[in-house]
Design a protein around this motif. Structure first.
Motif, mmCIF file in Angstrom:
data_model
loop_
_atom_site.group_PDB
_atom_site.id
_atom_site.type_symbol
_atom_site.label_atom_id
_atom_site.label_comp_id
_atom_site.label_asym_id
_atom_site.label_seq_id
_atom_site.Cartn_x
_atom_site.Cartn_y
_atom_site.Cartn_z
ATOM 1 N N CYS A 45 0.830 -1.214 0.000
ATOM 2 C CA CYS A 45 0.000 0.000 0.000
ATOM 3 C C CYS A 45 0.860 1.258 0.000
ATOM 4 O O CYS A 45 0.491 2.270 -0.605
ATOM 5 C CB CYS A 45 -0.933 -0.021 1.205
ATOM 6 N N TRP A 47 3.575 1.593 -1.503
ATOM 7 C CA TRP A 47 4.047 1.755 -2.880
ATOM 8 C C TRP A 47 2.920 2.201 -3.811
ATOM 9 O O TRP A 47 3.122 3.008 -4.715
ATOM 10 C CB TRP A 47 4.628 0.434 -3.359
ATOM 11 N N MET A 48 1.685 1.679 -3.570
ATOM 12 C CA MET A 48 0.579 1.956 -4.476
ATOM 13 C C MET A 48 -0.105 3.286 -4.211
ATOM 14 O O MET A 48 -0.609 3.926 -5.140
ATOM 15 C CB MET A 48 -0.468 0.829 -4.379
ATOM 16 N N PRO A 50 0.870 6.453 -3.438
ATOM 17 C CA PRO A 50 1.261 7.648 -4.218
ATOM 18 C C PRO A 50 0.788 7.594 -5.663
ATOM 19 O O PRO A 50 0.406 8.624 -6.231
ATOM 20 C CB PRO A 50 2.794 7.633 -4.125
ATOM 21 N N LYS A 51 0.785 6.403 -6.270
ATOM 22 C CA LYS A 51 0.298 6.275 -7.639
ATOM 23 C C LYS A 51 -1.193 6.554 -7.713
ATOM 24 O O LYS A 51 -1.681 7.194 -8.664
ATOM 25 C CB LYS A 51 0.616 4.870 -8.164
ATOM 26 N N LEU A 52 -1.936 6.096 -6.694
ATOM 27 C CA LEU A 52 -3.371 6.363 -6.655
ATOM 28 C C LEU A 52 -3.647 7.851 -6.449
ATOM 29 O O LEU A 52 -4.544 8.430 -7.084
ATOM 30 C CB LEU A 52 -4.015 5.541 -5.535
ATOM 31 N N THR A 54 -1.860 10.401 -7.329
ATOM 32 C CA THR A 54 -1.593 11.190 -8.529
ATOM 33 C C THR A 54 -2.720 11.066 -9.548
ATOM 34 O O THR A 54 -2.881 11.947 -10.404
ATOM 35 C CB THR A 54 -0.272 10.747 -9.183
ATOM 36 N N ARG A 55 -3.495 10.004 -9.470
ATOM 37 C CA ARG A 55 -4.651 9.852 -10.361
ATOM 38 C C ARG A 55 -5.887 10.556 -9.802
ATOM 39 O O ARG A 55 -6.737 11.019 -10.570
ATOM 40 C CB ARG A 55 -4.948 8.368 -10.605
#
Length: 215
Positions: A45, A47-48, A50-52, A54-55
């Motif tokens: 989580c 790791w995931m 920050p990617k979420l 940004t979306r």
């Protein structure tokens, strides 16, 4: 907890079978509140998320001055931190946990008051989410909460004694001007821990999360 159990079953102090039955009941209640943290899920989580983010958002802004004040306060020895936060959306919990973890506070215990499916409940528990024991939400606060209330009291005292950050959301999303019933129950436990001398002091930290457009 033993006092409450023995008041319901006077033979539980001396009878081995009664003691075993009450211990199993206490373990069951504790499992409803929390689960062991999963390092693998936490890393995934971390790791995931920050990617979420940004979306979901154009940007996430952190007030550095306020953060420095919180970091300075966290250096006080033997004083647990309790973060109080208004609840704007379901993203608040993961977002606040990510910020605290990335700033070296460790994995906070975050109260989750809204009803969730059993699978989501289990996932959030392994990520630091804590829940009121099942059935407690249906009891009125002015009534005796029995064994569930005693286990919850002991649990919050242990969290504060071990200086794990505790996050309490004051409302249920969408945010309102009223203090939610789960928040009242969690705050009551913090006050009891102070009253009973489980911890000498608690540092209350108000936290604000705002969105241009709530997700």
């Amino acid at each position: 907890v033993q006092d409450v159990a023995s008041s319901w079953d006077p033979g539980s102090r001396g009878d081995e079978g009664s003691q075993r039955r009450w211990k199993e009941e206490i373990r069951w209640i504790l499992a409803e509140i929390q689960a062991p943290l999963s390092p693998l899920l936490l890393r995934l989580c971390h790791w995931m998320l920050p990617k979420l983010l940004t979306r979901l958002f154009l940007s996430v802004q952190l007030h550095r001055g306020q953060l420095e004040m919180v970091l300075r306060a966290a250096r006080r020895p033997d004083v647990p931190l309790v973060f109080l936060c208004s609840h704007q959306s379901q993203v608040d919990g993961p977002l606040l946990s990510f910020v605290l973890l990335s700033q070296g506070f460790g994995v906070p215990r975050v109260t989750v008051g809204a009803w969730t499916s059993p699978r989501l409940r289990s996932l959030l528990q392994h990520l630091g989410g804590i829940f009121l024991p099942l059935g407690m939400a249906q009891t009125r606060r002015d009534r005796d909460e029995g064994l569930r209330g005693a286990v919850l009291d002991a649990y919050v005292q242990e969290v504060l004694r071990s200086r794990q950050p505790l996050v309490i959301f004051l409302e249920e999303p969408p945010a309102s001007l009223w203090l939610a019933d789960p928040a009242q129950r969690w705050l009551l436990r913090v006050l009891r821990a102070l009253r009973d001398g489980a911890v000498p002091d608690v540092l209350i930290v108000p936290v604000g999360i705002a969105y241009d457009v709530a997700p």
